[in-house]
Design a protein around this motif. Structure first.
Motif, PDB file in Angstrom:
ATOM      1  N   ARG A 135       0.843  -1.053   0.119  1.00 34.19           N
ATOM      2  CA  ARG A 135       0.002  -0.198   0.133  1.00 34.19           C
ATOM      3  C   ARG A 135       0.784   1.248  -0.093  1.00 34.19           C
ATOM      4  N   ARG A 136       1.876   1.452   0.864  1.00 32.77           N
ATOM      5  CA  ARG A 136       2.867   2.360   0.897  1.00 32.77           C
ATOM      6  C   ARG A 136       3.585   2.538  -0.513  1.00 32.77           C
ATOM      7  N   TRP A 137       4.014   1.407  -1.005  1.00 34.10           N
ATOM      8  CA  TRP A 137       4.740   1.498  -2.400  1.00 34.10           C
ATOM      9  C   TRP A 137       3.738   2.140  -3.343  1.00 34.10           C
ATOM     10  N   SER A 138       2.904   1.485  -3.344  1.00 31.03           N
ATOM     11  CA  SER A 138       1.654   2.085  -4.509  1.00 31.03           C
ATOM     12  C   SER A 138       1.430   3.541  -4.405  1.00 31.03           C
ATOM     13  N   VAL A 139       1.110   4.161  -3.164  1.00 33.91           N
ATOM     14  CA  VAL A 139       0.965   5.568  -2.995  1.00 33.91           C
ATOM     15  C   VAL A 139       2.169   6.309  -3.454  1.00 33.91           C
ATOM     16  N   THR A 140       3.481   5.681  -3.166  1.00 37.99           N
ATOM     17  CA  THR A 140       4.437   6.456  -3.469  1.00 37.99           C
ATOM     18  C   THR A 140       4.610   6.398  -5.066  1.00 37.99           C
ATOM     19  N   ALA A 141       4.663   5.309  -5.512  1.00 35.31           N
ATOM     20  CA  ALA A 141       4.695   5.148  -7.146  1.00 35.31           C
ATOM     21  C   ALA A 141       3.974   6.144  -7.688  1.00 35.31           C
ATOM     22  N   GLU A 142       2.610   6.235  -7.398  1.00 33.89           N
ATOM     23  CA  GLU A 142       1.651   6.881  -8.020  1.00 33.89           C
ATOM     24  C   GLU A 142       2.111   8.499  -7.889  1.00 33.89           C
ATOM     25  N   ARG A 143       2.543   8.834  -6.774  1.00 38.74           N
ATOM     26  CA  ARG A 143       2.984  10.175  -6.743  1.00 38.74           C
ATOM     27  C   ARG A 143       4.182  10.501  -7.380  1.00 38.74           C
ATOM     28  N   LEU A 144       5.064   9.778  -7.434  1.00 39.10           N
ATOM     29  CA  LEU A 144       6.307  10.029  -7.926  1.00 39.10           C
ATOM     30  C   LEU A 144       6.214  10.129  -9.667  1.00 39.10           C
ATOM     31  N   MET A 145       5.361   8.938 -10.036  1.00 32.63           N
ATOM     32  CA  MET A 145       5.068   9.059 -11.490  1.00 32.63           C
ATOM     33  C   MET A 145       4.206  10.183 -12.069  1.00 32.63           C
ATOM     34  N   ALA A 146       3.566  10.723 -11.166  1.00 26.77           N
ATOM     35  CA  ALA A 146       2.784  12.112 -11.688  1.00 26.77           C
ATOM     36  C   ALA A 146       3.354  13.282 -11.498  1.00 26.77           C
ATOM     37  N   GLY A 147       4.884  13.055 -11.093  1.00 30.27           N
ATOM     38  CA  GLY A 147       5.829  14.352 -10.920  1.00 30.27           C
ATOM     39  C   GLY A 147       5.665  14.965  -9.618  1.00 30.27           C
ATOM     40  N   GLU A 148       5.007  14.373  -8.634  1.00 27.29           N
ATOM     41  CA  GLU A 148       4.790  14.998  -7.315  1.00 27.29           C
ATOM     42  C   GLU A 148       6.072  14.432  -6.307  1.00 27.29           C
ATOM     43  N   ALA A 149       5.949  15.021  -5.262  1.00 30.86           N
ATOM     44  CA  ALA A 149       7.040  14.732  -4.264  1.00 30.86           C
ATOM     45  C   ALA A 149       6.446  13.396  -3.317  1.00 30.86           C
ATOM     46  N   ALA A 150       7.279  12.671  -2.804  1.00 27.16           N
ATOM     47  CA  ALA A 150       6.691  11.528  -1.929  1.00 27.16           C
ATOM     48  C   ALA A 150       5.954  12.142  -0.765  1.00 27.16           C
TER      49      ALA A 150
END
Length: 439
Positions: free
Chosen positions: A121-136
């Protein structure tokens, strides 16, 4: 190193990043009076720091009255964005990226299904944010603060041992049974396998490292790194037109890769929606091999000898039997003396799908160079990653045939190996692997 083409640059999972005007900033972080501006918003502010320079490149410090600066959003490489949510995970049909990291984790003692679910769950949230160009979401390192998404993809998979560690043995796919031993293997067990596997790719080295660091930090006390490997490919735009990639032997590598446009592509690469187990619907299996290239020996060969080993011209990848890179190889063509023009042990001949019962896999590798060994030879080669609906029908028959007489085997060494079940993409509101861990 099968003779199959690299994915095209028009991967269906890629789209352009929103303009700065469309992208809200990141909310202020705790303890920060000003907050942290999102990376996507920064795409349009790259020129703001150059106020002291004239259009013709005046010296730094030139005194001039402040003038309005037009903000120009990033274009091309930095603005390209892959989607996290979808039918399949990103990083499978996505075009080859310039930088990659492969990393395997083992769950720590005391970590089981509950901890694994929280980690994914943590990894998925982080991946989604970073792939969208957002900060962790937490403790972002700001490594990629000034960059756009740069086609970042993060892909997650499960190794054979994951299922026993989480009490999910009954959900372990038969296709995940350990690969057989191959005569060319010289495997380092410490750099093979793993409970969890993560593939990171991006077209900017800092963006890729930023994602790697965030994933490693998110692992927390639930998992520890088992091994990590770093790779690279040619950067987008480095050639006058899109080309099949070259490997460190200088050969065009990947000419006959299956393409998403082919009608049977999904059936050969992805587990069908009706497949078993159910949680693997629309997923795929990744075989990961670290293949050392014995470059000093290879480079002693003449150009003609190198072409005979591969079965293709080094200059343009065309088969030795004639034509262009995409021309079908004529395996029966002979010279004036009656000798086969494409040698019987040529790599391209042995790996052709029509010579292996139609076995097909989507190759998506990275090159690597990890310095110079104690013997003075380069520790370099290929981080081989291939995707298929079933490795027993995809990878295994081809590798067995290569074992029996591939001319290239003299110049390579398989040093590590892993096989991972990569579930389908996460739907909106889901995390990767949720259907397994909460099913």
């Amino acid at each position: 190193m099968a003779d199959q083409s690299t994915p095209g640059t028009s991967a269906p999972s890629a789209r352009k990043a929103p303009t700065p005007e469309e992208s809200p900033g990141t909310p202020p972080s705790a303890g920060s009076p000003t907050g942290v501006m999102s990376r996507r918003r920064l795409l349009g502010t790259a020129g703001a720091t150059g106020l002291a320079l004239g259009a013709a490149g005046a010296a730094v410090g030139y005194a001039a009255a402040p003038t309005p600066v037009k903000t120009v959003p990033l274009t091309s490489v930095g603005a390209d964005m892959a989607m996290f949510h979808g039918k399949h995970q990103p990083g499978i049909t996505t075009a080859l990226q310039a930088r990659g990291h492969l990393v395997a984790f083992d769950l720590t003692a005391g970590s089981g299904r509950r901890e694994a679910a929280a980690l994914l769950r943590r990894w998925s949230v982080t991946a989604e944010r970073l792939m969208a160009g957002e900060a962790a979401a937490h403790e972002d390192t700001d490594v990629a603060r000034d960059a756009g998404p740069s086609s970042l993809t993060v892909t997650f998979g499960f190794g054979h041992s994951f299922f026993s560690r989480t009490g999910l043995e009954k959900q372990r796919p038969l296709a995940l049974d350990p690969l057989p031993d191959f005569s060319s293997d010289r495997l380092d067990k410490a750099r093979s396998d793993g409970d969890l596997w993560v593939q990171i790719g991006a077209n900017d080295a800092l963006v890729a490292f930023h994602a790697l660091r965030a994933i490693q930090k998110d692992a927390g006390a639930a998992a520890r790194v088992r091994w990590q490997m770093n790779g690279f490919n040619r950067s987008p735009g480095a050639t006058t037109e899109p080309m099949t990639a070259r490997n460190l032997m200088g050969q065009i590598d990947g000419t006959r890769n299956p393409k998403p446009s082919e009608p049977d592509f999904d059936g050969r690469i992805f587990v069908p929606a009706s497949g078993t187990p159910e949680w693997m619907a629309n997923g795929s299996y990744a075989v990961v091999r670290r293949i050392r290239m014995l470059l000093d020996d290879w480079e002693k060969l003449s150009g003609k000898a190198q072409e005979d080993v591969i079965g293709r011209k080094k200059s343009d990848g065309a088969p030795l039997s004639g034509g262009t890179e995409t021309t079908a190889m004529d395996l029966d063509k002979t010279d004036a003396d009656g000798n086969l023009i494409v040698p019987v042990n040529a790599h391209a001949r042995i790996t052709r799908p029509d010579q292996n019962g139609g076995a097909a896999m989507l190759r998506r590798p990275f090159s690597f160079h990890d310095g110079i060994g104690a013997d003075g030879t380069p520790d370099a080669g290929l981080l081989f990653v291939c995707w298929q609906a079933d490795p027993v029908r995809g990878f295994v028959p081809v590798q067995r045939k290569l074992d029996r007489g591939d001319a290239l085997s003299t110049y390579i060494r398989h040093e590590s190996s892993g096989l991972f079940a990569v579930p389908g993409g996460a739907a909106e509101g889901e995390y990767v692997g949720q259907r397994l861990l909460e099913g």
